[in-house]
Design an enzyme around this catalytic site. Sequence first.
Site: not given
Ligand SMILES: *Cc1c(COP(=O)(O)O)cnc(C)c1O
Length: 359
Positions: A190, A99, A166
């Site tokens: 999540k 990511w 993030d």
């Molecule tokens: C799942 C995830 C993403 C991607 O998220 P989307 O909403 O599918 O774009 C980005 N960063 C992390 C740390 C993730 O767990």
Amino acid sequence: MLKYNFNAGPCVLPKQATEAAIAAIRDFDNTGVGVLEISHRTPGWERVMKETADLWRELLAIPDTHQVLLLGGGASTQFFTVPANLMKKKAAYLLTGTWAQKAIKEAKLFGEVDIVASSADKNFSYVPKGYTIPEDADYFHVTTNNTIFGTELHEDIDSPVPLVADMSSDIMSRPVNVSKYGLIYGGAQKNVGPAGVAFVIVREDLLGHVDRPLPSMVDYRSHIGDVEKNRSMYNTPPVFSIFVMHETLKWVKEMGGVAAMQQLAMKKAALLYDEIDRNKLFVGTAAKEDRSLMNVCFVMSEAFKDKEADFLQFATERGMVGIKGHRSVGGFRASIYNACPMEAVEALVQCMQDFEKRV
Ligand SMILES: *Cc1c(COP(=O)(O)O)cnc(C)c1O
């Protein structure tokens, strides 16, 4: 059969949140009309928007300097929205997994990216330490929980430049000192709801300093708007995802808030990691001090490599769902987010012990 949901995302939600969503599809807020069929300017909906933002503020003790935005899209949308709004010339990134890699790729479209440290040398099995954050960067970006590789940054680090995080997969799993961050973002799917909505917590004074023209939807200031009426309502918000987020955050509050979530996360993770360390069949893939409390990655130990498919089948027959590891790590990954109950982790541990006896 009872199912134990260890999916990495979308993933398990609090039962009361999904039940409330089912009821609201039929009838939202006693209007006689379902939540998918109302105008987002309905007073009842404006109340949900406000309460959801207020819950964010309360649960994470967000200071007045920061705005909470709920925007369509996902974390991947924020990978480009963040640099578009904050990068003047150069940004620094910590490369800790897939990511982070994707966030870096998008940031390069807007300027210079300085990768201050990387754990790519060991397949992202640890979080780099002892690096220096360049003081001339416009911000420093970290991924606090590496969902795919099962590593986590367990503290709010000090940074000489605005810290951007993030937090897609560990938001609301621990108290966060929001004042140390310039911006926190993530996809909801999540820990805080279903897919379709992203959260952005941004220090307002960081906005409006770039020269590039920004499409209105990309400019965070459009979504702040006139805060009371228009926050996160510049365009039609993803109403259903936000409805479920609202119910999920209510549940977090009822459970005792993020401090209680952290206690529970530590107990669940300890139970599972202890079993991985004890059981001769399995080994954890992440460096011990960086182990994620949300995504527990493990593989078969060398001597039992040939048992991987057998264990997956054994576990599936006992109701375990979503434990197959991501292809970049292999083996298994149990995602034990906030809404994953202790009983699910106990059932998985029991399953690992029963399988060990059979081998
Ligand atoms: C799942 C995830 C993403 C991607 O998220 P989307 O909403 O599918 O774009 C980005 N960063 C992390 C740390 C993730 O767990």
